[in-house]
Structures are given as structure tokens and as C-alpha cells.
Write a protein that holds these residues in place. Structure first.
Motif, PDB file in Angstrom:
ATOM      1  N   THR A  99       0.834  -1.209   0.000  1.00  0.00           N
ATOM      2  CA  THR A  99       0.000   0.000   0.000  1.00  0.00           C
ATOM      3  C   THR A  99       0.865   1.254   0.000  1.00  0.00           C
ATOM      4  O   THR A  99       0.605   2.230  -0.724  1.00  0.00           O
ATOM      5  N   PHE A 100       1.908   1.189   0.791  1.00  0.00           N
ATOM      6  CA  PHE A 100       2.812   2.331   0.857  1.00  0.00           C
ATOM      7  C   PHE A 100       3.483   2.591  -0.494  1.00  0.00           C
ATOM      8  O   PHE A 100       3.609   3.735  -0.946  1.00  0.00           O
ATOM      9  N   ILE A 101       3.899   1.498  -1.170  1.00  0.00           N
ATOM     10  CA  ILE A 101       4.563   1.650  -2.471  1.00  0.00           C
ATOM     11  C   ILE A 101       3.597   2.228  -3.498  1.00  0.00           C
ATOM     12  O   ILE A 101       3.944   3.136  -4.265  1.00  0.00           O
ATOM     13  N   LEU A 102       2.348   1.684  -3.501  1.00  0.00           N
ATOM     14  CA  LEU A 102       1.361   2.197  -4.454  1.00  0.00           C
ATOM     15  C   LEU A 102       1.058   3.677  -4.194  1.00  0.00           C
ATOM     16  O   LEU A 102       0.944   4.471  -5.132  1.00  0.00           O
ATOM     17  N   MET A 103       0.899   4.001  -2.900  1.00  0.00           N
ATOM     18  CA  MET A 103       0.638   5.407  -2.557  1.00  0.00           C
ATOM     19  C   MET A 103       1.790   6.299  -3.029  1.00  0.00           C
ATOM     20  O   MET A 103       1.576   7.397  -3.557  1.00  0.00           O
ATOM     21  N   ILE A 149       3.957  10.219  -6.722  1.00  0.00           N
ATOM     22  CA  ILE A 149       5.045  10.665  -7.602  1.00  0.00           C
ATOM     23  C   ILE A 149       4.523  10.945  -9.004  1.00  0.00           C
ATOM     24  O   ILE A 149       4.901  11.940  -9.648  1.00  0.00           O
ATOM     25  N   SER A 150       3.607  10.036  -9.488  1.00  0.00           N
ATOM     26  CA  SER A 150       3.060  10.224 -10.834  1.00  0.00           C
ATOM     27  C   SER A 150       2.268  11.523 -10.920  1.00  0.00           C
ATOM     28  O   SER A 150       2.393  12.285 -11.892  1.00  0.00           O
ATOM     29  N   MET A 151       1.422  11.772  -9.908  1.00  0.00           N
ATOM     30  CA  MET A 151       0.618  12.992  -9.942  1.00  0.00           C
ATOM     31  C   MET A 151       1.493  14.239  -9.844  1.00  0.00           C
ATOM     32  O   MET A 151       1.261  15.235 -10.544  1.00  0.00           O
ATOM     33  N   ILE A 152       2.497  14.168  -9.002  1.00  0.00           N
ATOM     34  CA  ILE A 152       3.388  15.329  -8.874  1.00  0.00           C
ATOM     35  C   ILE A 152       4.159  15.570 -10.164  1.00  0.00           C
ATOM     36  O   ILE A 152       4.289  16.702 -10.637  1.00  0.00           O
ATOM     37  N   MET A 186      -4.531  19.066  -7.862  1.00  0.00           N
ATOM     38  CA  MET A 186      -3.733  17.862  -7.730  1.00  0.00           C
ATOM     39  C   MET A 186      -3.491  17.514  -6.257  1.00  0.00           C
ATOM     40  O   MET A 186      -3.563  16.353  -5.853  1.00  0.00           O
ATOM     41  N   ALA A 187      -3.233  18.552  -5.430  1.00  0.00           N
ATOM     42  CA  ALA A 187      -3.003  18.313  -4.008  1.00  0.00           C
ATOM     43  C   ALA A 187      -4.246  17.739  -3.349  1.00  0.00           C
ATOM     44  O   ALA A 187      -4.164  16.835  -2.503  1.00  0.00           O
ATOM     45  N   GLY A 188      -5.439  18.253  -3.742  1.00  0.00           N
ATOM     46  CA  GLY A 188      -6.677  17.714  -3.180  1.00  0.00           C
ATOM     47  C   GLY A 188      -6.867  16.245  -3.499  1.00  0.00           C
ATOM     48  O   GLY A 188      -7.240  15.429  -2.632  1.00  0.00           O
ATOM     49  N   GLY A 189      -6.600  15.883  -4.769  1.00  0.00           N
ATOM     50  CA  GLY A 189      -6.735  14.464  -5.142  1.00  0.00           C
ATOM     51  C   GLY A 189      -5.755  13.584  -4.409  1.00  0.00           C
ATOM     52  O   GLY A 189      -6.092  12.470  -3.978  1.00  0.00           O
ATOM     53  N   LEU A 190      -4.513  14.093  -4.246  1.00  0.00           N
ATOM     54  CA  LEU A 190      -3.496  13.304  -3.558  1.00  0.00           C
ATOM     55  C   LEU A 190      -3.862  13.106  -2.083  1.00  0.00           C
ATOM     56  O   LEU A 190      -3.690  12.012  -1.538  1.00  0.00           O
ATOM     57  N   ILE A 191      -4.403  14.140  -1.473  1.00  0.00           N
ATOM     58  CA  ILE A 191      -4.800  14.035  -0.056  1.00  0.00           C
ATOM     59  C   ILE A 191      -5.917  12.998   0.106  1.00  0.00           C
ATOM     60  O   ILE A 191      -5.890  12.174   1.033  1.00  0.00           O
TER      61      ILE A 191
END
Length: 598
Positions: free
Chosen positions: A9-13, A18-21, A171-176
Motif C-alpha cells: 500500500t505504501f509503495i502504491l501510494m 510521484i506520478s501525480m506530482i 492535484m493536491a486535493g486528489g493526492l490528499i
């Protein structure tokens, strides 16, 4: 160890984040580049339109600044951008935002340099005038014989930055939201295993942050319990060692802070490792600001910095003196020694000692001895010469012999006055002269002083007068005040031509703080003092007219004694003079002396 699902889970997160950033950075970069390119093309077209339609005026005309400034403001309203007219040599003759006369030369601006070569130049940089990032586009423009230079348009990049910020917010909202969802799924699985380790980690971090009272309260007998016990033992040991270290540091810091000499330590890489308080005061720097920075940043003390640099480069002891200015001249003695540990060079340690007062006293003593020797030599030589002539029988005429004896007598009197003035000045400067204060009726006081000086004044037909209010009293040492005014009046009479006048004026003055003082003016109609000599007339043995001073019997110490006696009364003295018109000495003395032992 965390379960596989937690790690996955940590790796996927991490990958999603990283992809979104990465995508966000790419999109923001493309958006900004495309928008800026469009703005550049529009601004280039607007410059071309201005070149073809604008009515140019002679750049060297008297009203060129006002004309191009007014036109730039009109164009700025139409184009929604800042407009600047710049001559070929970089001089700004019109700007829509700022007075062109206050703007510096623009010949070194990037956009003007490119425009000179390619016709159109572009640059992006921060504007100190508008305090924001700006896009600048400059075009080279030539209009017959009236204009040869550049038209520059500039526009803020606020809209571009605003769009990028919105993209980042989305993007930050989606990542959160993604992290929240992943955290809720993995929390229950991981909490039972990670909670003890988190507690140990928190304690370890508190210890790292120098909180050595932190302890792990866990009671377990497995490997985690053994780790907790080891952490607690380590904290106990660190706490004991830290106390010893702090005690030693406090002692060392106390020694450094209370040293009268400055300590400057420079490590092997040329960085300042330590400055004590005395060094901070001498160099006018702060240890917190200079620590870890190059010693070359002490560049305003150039001579001292060069000496430090020489010692570091040679890695040998140095013992030198240099002058620094902070704000006045100060003489610093620098003693430097290389620091070594286990045979390896660790830097240089410098001791800075201010020797300004010592050197000043040495110089004053040397000059004083030289001046005294010179002043004593003249009357002694005269006495010896005339005495030898008389003893040798070379003078048979009684009148000539009497004139020689009179000269010997006069020189002896001059020698006595010189010795007396030297002793008096020495007594004052060594703080052995004390005031014996009493109320003084100034009108009566000056009647007595003028009566004493009247015979000398009558010989030169000089008029002596005093303007002193009858009711005015002052507290002071009457003998020392008499010495002050006798010296000043004697000088005034000696340097005033026959038939002139010397006047003393006393005026009561009320100060802003409520205290009172008396302002005395001793004014003559003498020859005056050259402007170049005014700052030095209170120095010992300084004479404006050496030949006239010696012929009048002056010792060159009178005004120096006056200045010291005035300051002893907590007063101030100054002088005003015009050549051929006269001189005025102004003294301001407090009406009442402070109640303390003199």
C-alpha cells in the motif's frame, strides 16, 4: 516488520503520488511556456504596430522626457502593460510606471542586448520597481532622424502563476483524498505491530532533541522490550555525560565572554569557528551571523582581513598591528598561532587586543617631550648666550650690558611661566585638579579681572569692557575661572592692534531640559585666526603665529589649559574668527555645578 500489504500500500501510494506530482510539474511547465510564448508574440506585434503608427519626437528635445512619459502612460492603458522608451545608449526617456529621471541606464538589460542583435529581445526577471516577476519584450525602433532606440513592453506573470496554483490545488486535493483512503485501509492492520515501535521512536526523537528525561514506559520481555531497556540505559548515560559537557562549556564560555581581548578562530577551510564578545565589539559583527562563514566576509576591515589571510596561508605565528575604522580609527594588535591536533592542521587562533589608547598615549608623550624640549631649549640657549657674552667681558657699555641682563631676566621669567604651565596642565590632565566651588557674583568678578588686565591694555591703548547683568551669579571655582578669563583676555590683548577693543559679554541661558547655563563671549578686534588653524588652537604648544607668540612671551599652553578647566566645570568652549576682523571665544558653563565630590 510491516506486513506485505502495508508495504505494498505504501509503495502504491508513493507511485501514485510521484506520478501525480510529475504530471503536475509537466502540465504546469507546458502551460506556463505556452502562455508566455503567446504573450511574447502579442507584445512583439504591439511593438511593430507602435513603430508604424506612433508619432516619434526628437529624443534630444527639451521636452522629450515629458512627451515620451505621457505617451507611455496613454499606451499602457491601451495595451494593459508597462511601456518604456529607451535610447540606443540605454537612457530611459519615458516610462509608464516610474519617473525616467530616477531610473538607471538600461544598456545592460538582457532584452535590450538581444534586441540590438536580433531586432526583438525577450527576458523574464523580477522587477524591483513593481515587486513581482515580469515578462519584458524590447524592439529596436528607428524613425528617420528623430528616434533611434528601443520600445519595451513589460507585463506581470500573475495570471500564469494563478493558473499554475489552481492546478496544484486540484492535484493536491486528489493526492490528499488518495492518502486518506489508503491510510484508513492500512491503519488497523499496521497499528498493532507498529504502535510499540512508534513509542520507542518518539522517545528516541525526544532524546535526539536533547530531552534526556524521556524514557520508554513499556513493560515487555520480548525483543521490543529489550530494545526499550537499552534506549533507557542509553538516555541515562547521555544525561550524565551531557551534564559534564555543559558544565565545561559554561566555564569555557564564561572565560571567553569575560576576556578583554578578542578571540577569532578560523578553521582549516577558512570559515569562522568562533568569535567572543570582545571580538564582536571590535569588528562590529555578530558571532551567530559569522559562524560557519568565510573570514573574508570581514572585508570592510581590509588590512586586518589581509593579515588574517596571510597568517592562514603561511600557517605560521604572526604578531602585527593594524588600524581599523569602526567608526573612528582603532589600532588592533593581532597575535595568531596555528592550531594542530594529532599533528594535523586544524586552523588558526587569533587574539585581538585594542592598543589604540596605549599608542595614542605613547604618541602624545613623545610629542609632549619633543615640544617641551624645544620650548625649554630656546630660553635656556638665550640665557646661556647672553650670560657667556657678559662673562667674557665682550660688553663694556653699561646700557648694552643692562639690556643683556634684561633679556636674561625676561627669558628666565618666560622659562618659569612655561614650567608653571606644564605643571598646571599635568596636574589637570592627571585628574589631580579639584574644583572648590562657591557662588560667584560675575559683575564683581569681571571688575577685578579687568582691573588686573587694564595696565597691559593701556600700553596698547586697547579698550577693555564687560557687559554682565548685575544680578547674575554662577557656581564655580573662582581661582580657576579667573585663570580661564585671564588667559583669554591676555591672548585677546596680545593679538589686538593698538587702539582696538576687547569685550566680555555674559548672558543667562535657559535650556530645553529646564537647567540654566551662562554663555560668556570674549570678543576682540584683533588680527583673527585662519580657518585652517581653528580646529587645532586648543592643542598643546600649537601656535598660529609662532613669531608673534614668542615675542609676546606665550608658552603655547594657555588655550589647552583653558579648555581643560572649562571641561572640569562641565562646560564647552568654541571659537569663531574672521581674518582682519577679530576673534570670539564662546564658553557655556552650567549655572550650578552638580552635587558631587570634585
Amino acid at each position: 516488520m510491516r506486513p506485505f500489504r502495508v508495504r505494498l500500500t505504501f509503495i502504491l501510494m508513493s507511485l501514485i503520488g510521484i506520478s501525480m506530482i510529475g504530471a503536475g510539474f509537466t502540465m504546469a511547465h507546458l502551460f506556463k511556456d505556452s502562455h508566455i510564448s503567446a504573450l511574447e508574440e502579442n507584445m512583439s506585434r504591439e511593438i511593430n504596430i507602435l513603430e508604424g503608427t506612433f508619432k516619434f519626437q526628437d529624443m534630444n528635445a527639451p521636452d522629450a522626457y515629458s512627451y515620451y512619459t505621457n505617451q507611455s502612460r496613454k499606451i499602457a492603458k491601451l495595451t494593459d502593460s508597462r511601456v518604456t522608451f529607451i535610447t540606443k545608449d540605454g537612457r530611459v526617456i519615458g516610462d509608464s510606471e516610474k519617473d525616467p529621471l530616477l531610473m538607471d541606464n538600461h544598456s545592460n538589460r538582457e532584452e535590450e542586448i538581444i534586441a540590438a542583435k536580433e531586432g526583438i529581445g525577450r527576458a523574464i526577471r523580477y522587477s524591483d520597481t513593481l515587486e513581482r516577476e515580469m515578462l519584458y519584450v524590447a524592439g529596436k525602433v528607428t524613425s528617420e532622424q528623430t528616434y533611434d532606440g528601443y520600445i519595451r513592453l513589460s507585463m506581470g506573470l500573475d495570471d500564469v502563476d494563478e493558473g499554475i496554483n489552481r492546478a496544484w490545488m486540484i492535484m493536491a486535493g486528489g493526492l490528499i483524498l488518495l492518502f486518506i483512503a489508503a491510510t484508513l485501509v492500512s491503519y488497523k492492520v499496521a497499528s498493532s505491530m507498529t504502535s510499540p515501535l512508534e513509542q520507542i521512536t518518539r522517545v528516541a526523537r525526544r532524546i535526539t532533541d536533547l530531552d534526556y528525561d524521556a524514557r520508554v514506559t513499556m513493560k515487555r520481555k520480548d525483543e521490543i522490550g529489550q530494545l526499550a531497556t537499552a534506549i533507557n540505559a542509553m538516555a541515562d548515560s547521555l544525561q550524565t555525560q551531557l551534564k559534564t559537557i555543559r558544565d565545561n562549556e559554561d566555564l569555557l564560555q564564561s572565560v571567553l565572554d569575560n576576556m578583554t581581548g578578542g578571540i577569532l578562530m578560523v578553521n582549516e577551510t577558512g570559515q569562522v569557528a568562533l568569535l567572543n564578545r570582545a571580538a564582536e565589539r571590535m569588528l562590529d559583527v555578530d558571532n551567530n551571523e559569522m559562524s560557519g562563514r568565510s573570514f573574508l566576509e570581514l572585508k570592510r576591515h581590509y588590512e586586518l582581513t589581509r593579515l588574517v589571510e596571510d597568517g592562514i596561508s603561511r600557517k605560521e605565528p604572526i604578531h602585527e598591528e593594524r588600524s581599523i575604522y569602526n567608526p573612528g580609527e582603532r589600532i588592533i594588535r593581532l597575535d595568531g598561532v596555528p592550531m594542530t591536533q594529532d599533528g594535523s592542521y586544524r586552523g588558526m587562533l587569533f587574539l585581538l587586543q585594542e592598543v589604540t589608547d596605549i599608542r595614542r598615549l605613547e604618541k602624545m608623550r613623545s610629542e609632549f617631550v619633543a615640544n617641551v624640549s624645544h620650548e625649554l631649549k630656546t630660553p635656556v640657549a638665550a640665557v646661556k648666550g647672553f650670560a657667556e657674552t657678559l662673562l667674557g667681558g665682550g660688553v663694556t657699555d653699561e646700557k648694552t650690558a643692562r639690556s643683556f641682563l634684561q633679556i636674561i631676566y625676561d627669558e628666565n621669567e618666560r622659562l618659569n611661566r612655561l614650567i608653571g604651565d606644564i605643571l598646571e596642565l599635568s596636574k589637570i590632565e592627571s585628574k589631580r585638579a579639584h574644583l572648590v566651588c562657591s557662588p560667584i557674583h560675575l559683575s564683581t568678578f569681571f571688575d577685578s579681572v579687568l582691573e588686573t588686565m587694564s595696565k597691559v591694555a593701556e600700553k596698547k591703548k586697547i579698550s577693555l569692557s564687560a557687559e554682565v547683568p548685575e544680578e547674575l551669579f554662577i557656581e564655580g571655582d573662582e581661582d580657576k575661572l579667573r585663570q580661564i578669563f585671564m588667559n583669554l583676555l591676555s591672548n585677546a590683548i596680545n593679538y589686538t592692534h593698538d587702539g582696538g577693543n576687547v569685550r566680555v559679554i555674559a548672558v543667562n541661558k535657559q535650556k530645553e531640559d529646564g537647567s540654566e547655563s551662562v554663555v560668556f563671549t570674549v570678543r576682540d578686534t584683533g588680527m583673527g585666526i585662519p580657518r585652517k588653524d581653528l580646529p587645532r588652537i586648543f592643542e598643546r604648544f600649537y601656535r598660529v603665529d609662532k613669531a608673534r607668540s614668542r615675542s609676546s612671551g606665550g608658552t603655547g599652553l594657555g588655550l589647552s589649559i583653558v579648555k581643560h578647566l572649562v571641561e572640569l566645570h562641565r562646560g564647552v568652549i568654541s571659537v569663531e574668527s574672521n581674518l582682519g576682523i577679530g576673534t570670539s571665544f564662546l564658553l557655556e558653563l552650567p549655572l550650578l555645578q552638580e552635587d558631587e565630590e570634585y
